[in-house]
Design a protein around this motif. Structure first.
Motif, PDB file in Angstrom:
ATOM      1  N   SER A  58       0.846  -1.200   0.000  1.00  0.00           N
ATOM      2  CA  SER A  58       0.000   0.000   0.000  1.00  0.00           C
ATOM      3  C   SER A  58       0.879   1.246   0.000  1.00  0.00           C
ATOM      4  CB  SER A  58      -0.930   0.028   1.225  1.00  0.00           C
ATOM      5  OG  SER A  58      -0.226   0.445   2.392  1.00  0.00           O
ATOM      6  N   GLU A 181     -10.115 -11.582   6.830  1.00  0.00           N
ATOM      7  CA  GLU A 181     -10.023 -11.958   5.423  1.00  0.00           C
ATOM      8  C   GLU A 181      -9.682 -13.431   5.260  1.00  0.00           C
ATOM      9  OE1 GLU A 181      -7.889 -10.073   1.469  1.00  0.00           O
ATOM     10  OE2 GLU A 181      -6.829  -9.985   3.383  1.00  0.00           O
ATOM     11  N   PRO A 355      -2.751  -5.897  -7.334  1.00  0.00           N
ATOM     12  CA  PRO A 355      -4.181  -5.905  -6.990  1.00  0.00           C
ATOM     13  C   PRO A 355      -4.429  -5.505  -5.538  1.00  0.00           C
ATOM     14  CG  PRO A 355      -3.621  -7.852  -8.261  1.00  0.00           C
ATOM     15  CD  PRO A 355      -2.317  -7.194  -7.911  1.00  0.00           C
ATOM     16  N   ARG A 356      -3.571  -5.964  -4.629  1.00  0.00           N
ATOM     17  CA  ARG A 356      -3.680  -5.564  -3.220  1.00  0.00           C
ATOM     18  C   ARG A 356      -3.395  -4.075  -3.063  1.00  0.00           C
ATOM     19  NH1 ARG A 356      -6.279  -7.432   0.405  1.00  0.00           N
ATOM     20  NH2 ARG A 356      -5.221  -9.423   0.732  1.00  0.00           N
ATOM     21  N   ARG A 358      -3.814  -1.680  -5.210  1.00  0.00           N
ATOM     22  CA  ARG A 358      -4.936  -0.870  -5.714  1.00  0.00           C
ATOM     23  C   ARG A 358      -6.145  -0.978  -4.795  1.00  0.00           C
ATOM     24  NH1 ARG A 358      -2.121   2.617  -8.478  1.00  0.00           N
ATOM     25  NH2 ARG A 358      -1.039   1.726 -10.281  1.00  0.00           N
ATOM     26  N   ASP A 359      -6.386  -2.168  -4.261  1.00  0.00           N
ATOM     27  CA  ASP A 359      -7.489  -2.327  -3.325  1.00  0.00           C
ATOM     28  C   ASP A 359      -7.269  -1.465  -2.086  1.00  0.00           C
ATOM     29  OD1 ASP A 359      -9.908  -3.700  -2.258  1.00  0.00           O
ATOM     30  OD2 ASP A 359      -8.471  -4.570  -0.846  1.00  0.00           O
ATOM     31  N   ASN A 360      -6.032  -1.379  -1.620  1.00  0.00           N
ATOM     32  CA  ASN A 360      -5.736  -0.552  -0.445  1.00  0.00           C
ATOM     33  C   ASN A 360      -5.910   0.934  -0.740  1.00  0.00           C
ATOM     34  OD1 ASN A 360      -5.214  -2.354   1.664  1.00  0.00           O
ATOM     35  ND2 ASN A 360      -3.116  -2.720   0.969  1.00  0.00           N
ATOM     36  N   THR A 362      -8.284   2.157  -2.549  1.00  0.00           N
ATOM     37  CA  THR A 362      -9.724   2.343  -2.356  1.00  0.00           C
ATOM     38  C   THR A 362     -10.087   2.286  -0.880  1.00  0.00           C
ATOM     39  OG1 THR A 362     -10.164   1.339  -4.514  1.00  0.00           O
ATOM     40  CG2 THR A 362     -12.000   1.455  -2.969  1.00  0.00           C
ATOM     41  N   ARG A 363      -9.509   1.333  -0.163  1.00  0.00           N
ATOM     42  CA  ARG A 363      -9.794   1.197   1.266  1.00  0.00           C
ATOM     43  C   ARG A 363      -9.408   2.460   2.040  1.00  0.00           C
ATOM     44  NH1 ARG A 363     -10.519  -3.749   3.698  1.00  0.00           N
ATOM     45  NH2 ARG A 363     -10.904  -5.468   2.258  1.00  0.00           N
ATOM     46  N   ARG A 371      -4.675  -3.761   4.142  1.00  0.00           N
ATOM     47  CA  ARG A 371      -4.169  -5.127   4.199  1.00  0.00           C
ATOM     48  C   ARG A 371      -2.674  -5.143   3.919  1.00  0.00           C
ATOM     49  NH1 ARG A 371      -8.433  -6.969   6.854  1.00  0.00           N
ATOM     50  NH2 ARG A 371     -10.223  -7.531   5.550  1.00  0.00           N
ATOM     51  N   TRP A 375      -2.367 -10.309  -2.632  1.00  0.00           N
ATOM     52  CA  TRP A 375      -3.758 -10.603  -2.999  1.00  0.00           C
ATOM     53  C   TRP A 375      -3.984 -12.113  -2.955  1.00  0.00           C
ATOM     54  CZ3 TRP A 375      -7.620  -7.318  -3.231  1.00  0.00           C
ATOM     55  CH2 TRP A 375      -8.821  -7.704  -3.847  1.00  0.00           C
TER      56      TRP A 375
END
Length: 380
Positions: A58, A181, A355-356, A358-360, A362-363, A371, A375
């Motif tokens: 992240s 998770e 992917p992790r 990018r997800d972070n 958003t989070r 996280r 991923w």
């Protein structure tokens, strides 16, 4: 900057890192302290790194909420200085771009990238916990014409880095406990000032039921939890301490868990948070087996390659010959479909960590827990 001012800033950061918090809040509050102790341009860039691979999971950089993909490509494919993995593996754990280029930062593609946002100087600090695990990195910048970072400022950042790393680790564990998770995600137990259980997540109840000399169903806590909670309470009443409350306990079935204790003071009364996690829940190694069919030795070598280790360093770490390392690397390259170490690092990052990452992003913008692992693969 006066020494007593820096000491107060260090104490403030240590206090922030010693209590359970979500990661973005920790970074925001720490940024306010850093702004007074180490003046810098715009905002810091905070990174989390997976301790098992040293790959980014992240970033948090207010004003730049989406990290440009070409910058990620540069980080993992370009031949440049001041790369994160190089700084975190260095003996000092701190580096400036001016030092890394011998005073000629314009020779670095990294400098030109930074200058698009107005950052002439770049300083990167490793966030390595007292346990030895690297949980992140901090990057600070200064605009053209501003003074260079001083040795005093760098020494200050090195002094607070272990506390920040512990804070990152604790915040990631807390996020997994509150929003699990994985089946073996950490659990969270909260005790009030009378040593009664105020709340417990389902995962905490499951883990604590496995600890010896306790009876969760009857409300009797294991002695290891009581001991940790008492130690945490003593530390909460001694603000000068820089220690952390952690213990390692064997369960009834022979596995190991780690207990983390932290004080809670938001209600004005002393309460204790206990986070329970499985010991060494590295996610990268099962992923390498599932995705690429690597053997145990190949997984070990791949992990060290991801961390930037040379052939000689891998051979020394695993007590094998350099020739053996090269033979394993050939097999790893065949199985993963790459032709070089750099391609291997890039493939693992972009397949399992971007992917992790990018997800972070958003989070962090929606107040959800960040996280710290790659991923997860789709379940069969």
């Amino acid at each position: 900057m006066r020494a007593d001012t820096l000491q107060r800033a260090a104490d403030k950061i240590t206090g922030l890192c010693g209590r359970p918090s979500d990661l973005v809040s920790l970074w925001q509050e720490s940024t306010e302290v850093l702004a007074r102790a180490v003046p810098h341009y715009w905002t810091p860039c905070w990174y989390t790194l997976d301790p098992a691979s040293l790959l980014m999971t992240s970033h948090f950089h207010p004003g730049l909420y989406e990290f440009p993909r070409e910058w990620l490509v540069s980080e993992y494919y370009d031949d440049d200085v001041n790369q994160l993995v190089d700084v975190v593996r260095s003996p000092s754990g701190i580096s400036t771009l001016h030092e890394a280029t011998g005073g000629q930062p314009s020779n670095s593609p990294r400098w030109h990238r930074n200058m698009t946002l107005g950052g002439d100087q770049e300083l990167i600090t490793r966030l390595r916990a007292r346990s030895g695990q690297v949980w992140g990195a901090l990057a600070l910048y200064r605009a053209p014409g501003e003074p260079t970072f001083t040795e005093t400022e760098k020494a200050f950042l090195q002094s607070v880095a272990p506390a920040l790393a512990d804070g990152v680790c604790r915040a990631l564990l807390l996020g997994q406990a509150k929003e699990p998770e994985f089946a073996d995600s950490p659990g969270l137990l909260v005790l009030d000032d009378a040593w009664e259980v105020e709340s417990a997540t389902p995962a905490a109840a499951q883990w604590l039921a496995e600890l010896p000399d306790g009876d969760w169903a009857a409300g009797r806590l294991p002695s290891s939890v009581i001991t940790l909670a008492a130690r945490t309470m003593r530390m909460a009443r001694s603000p000068d301490t820089r220690d952390i409350a952690v213990s390692r306990v064997q369960t009834r079935n022979g596995t190991w868990v780690v207990l983390h204790g932290a004080p809670l003071t938001s209600t004005g009364t002393h309460r204790i948070a206990v986070i329970v996690e499985p010991a060494h829940p590295d996610r990268i190694y099962p992923l390498l087996t599932s995705a690429y069919g690597l053997t145990e030795r190949e997984k070990d070598i791949t992990g060290l390659v991801l961390q930037g280790a040379s052939t000689a360093q891998i051979a020394s770490e695993l007590v094998v010959s350099a020739h053996t390392v090269q033979q394993h690397l050939k097999s790893i390259f065949d199985k993963t479909g790459v032709h070089s170490r750099r391609d291997l690092v890039g493939k693992v990052f972009f397949a399992h960590y971007e992917p992790r990452f990018r997800d972070n992003e958003t989070r962090s913008q929606h107040g959800r827990p960040l996280r710290g692992h790659p991923w997860p693969l789709p379940r069969a």
